[in-house]
Design a protein around this motif. Structure first.
Motif, short mmCIF file in Angstrom:
data_model
loop_
_atom_site.label_atom_id
_atom_site.label_comp_id
_atom_site.label_asym_id
_atom_site.label_seq_id
_atom_site.Cartn_x
_atom_site.Cartn_y
_atom_site.Cartn_z
N GLY A 84 53.06 -60.48 -37.46
CA GLY A 84 51.74 -60.45 -36.85
C GLY A 84 51.28 -61.76 -36.24
N LEU A 85 52.24 -62.55 -35.75
CA LEU A 85 51.94 -63.81 -35.07
C LEU A 85 52.57 -63.77 -33.69
N TRP A 86 51.77 -64.04 -32.66
CA TRP A 86 52.31 -64.04 -31.30
C TRP A 86 51.50 -64.98 -30.42
N VAL A 87 52.13 -66.09 -30.05
CA VAL A 87 51.50 -67.08 -29.16
C VAL A 87 52.33 -67.15 -27.89
N ASP A 88 51.77 -66.74 -26.77
CA ASP A 88 52.51 -66.77 -25.51
C ASP A 88 52.79 -68.21 -25.10
N PHE A 113 57.39 -76.98 -27.13
CA PHE A 113 58.56 -76.13 -27.35
C PHE A 113 58.15 -74.68 -27.08
N LEU A 114 59.06 -73.91 -26.53
CA LEU A 114 58.85 -72.48 -26.34
C LEU A 114 59.24 -71.74 -27.62
N SER A 115 58.85 -70.48 -27.70
CA SER A 115 59.23 -69.63 -28.83
C SER A 115 59.73 -68.29 -28.32
N VAL A 116 60.63 -67.69 -29.08
CA VAL A 116 61.10 -66.33 -28.78
C VAL A 116 61.23 -65.55 -30.08
#
Length: 281
Positions: free
Chosen positions: A63-67, A85-88
């Motif tokens: 339940g964590l989502w940061v664009d 840094f990016l995340s995927v």
């Protein structure tokens, strides 16, 4: 110069679902953590001239989502201090395109993975494109390793031993295991000693001082002080609180027969040129 390799950028509670917010009360025993991120608060609780690596995070399972565009805007507003840094989340469709967009279009300079929170292992074949991309473009990869307060996040996915297989296959990627992989510090120390390209950060550990003392004693006995990077895990704690906590660890040994941690090694870790090590200078 202080380099904080572990700091967050998100809007709280917007980037979290209700279940994550409910479970977050278990993050620190006896402390209700305010997960709000404000740049001015971060700067007020760090050292003058310090730099910080910041990221959001993507983990549908937890339940964590940061664009990534949000992270890029946050970094671009404070380029003198922040490196993004990016995340995927490799369990979700389109993650490879998001990775390329985050790096090539948004200018983010490394990758953050939440293996346990998203429910995947970093050595799974489906992640080969990520490790290959990181190799080609010299992107460091920082992974959450160690415990969590989220019930549905599988501990199996967070074990440091899984990075051993990755480091063998992708020796040119700089890998950082967050939080010294607590409570799996022994595995973490064995892994960073074995692989020249693998490091660990000490973020979010100072408020469990006896555990941190024992963890760093393992580091000392294995001779891998040089493989530790300083990090805070803001907003769970701050740079200044983390430094203060590290410097106070030996106070617990007074009046005992316990060995002391090498205080020069602690200071060297706090001041380590993490940006140079990670190719981000």
């Amino acid at each position: 110069m202080i380099v904080d390799v572990h700091s967050h950028a998100w809007q709280y509670p917007l980037h979290f679902n209700d279940d994550f917010r409910r479970q977050a009360c278990r993050a620190r025993a006896g402390v209700e953590v305010d997960l709000t991120v404000r740049f001015e608060d971060y700067v007020a609780s760090t050292q003058p001239g310090a730099k910080a690596i910041v990221f959001g995070g993507k983990a549908k399972l937890s339940g964590l989502w940061v664009d990534d565009p949000y992270v890029a805007r946050y970094v671009n507003a404070h380029p003198e201090t922040l490196i993004g840094f990016l995340s995927v989340d490799p369990t979700q469709p389109g993650w490879e395109a998001e990775m390329e967009q985050g790096h090539q279009d948004l200018g983010l300079r490394g990758i953050k993975l939440l293996s346990m929170y998203a429910g995947f292992r970093p050595d799974e074949p489906r992640l080969d494109p990520l490790w290959q991309y990181a190799t080609r473009h010299h992107l460091p990869v920082l992974l959450h390793t160690g415990t969590t307060f989220i019930a549905q996040a599988p501990l199996e996915c967070t074990l440091p031993r899984h990075l051993d297989a990755v480091a063998i296959r992708f020796p040119d990627v700089k890998i950082i295991m967050a939080h010294l992989s607590h409570p799996y510090e022994g595995e973490c120390v064995a892994t960073i000693r074995k692989h020249p390209n693998v490091y660990a950060d000490v973020s979010a550990l100072h408020y469990r001082p006896f555990q941190l003392y024992q963890s760093l004693m393992l580091v000392q006995e294995y001779g891998v002080w040089d493989k530790l990077l300083f990090g805070s895990d803001y907003p769970f704690t701050t740079v200044n609180a983390s430094i203060d906590g590290l410097r106070k660890l030996n106070a617990m040994t007074q009046g005992t027969g316990l060995p002391k941690l090498n205080e020069q090694a602690i200071e060297a870790m706090i001041e380590r040129d993490a940006l140079g090590i990670l190719g981000l200078a």
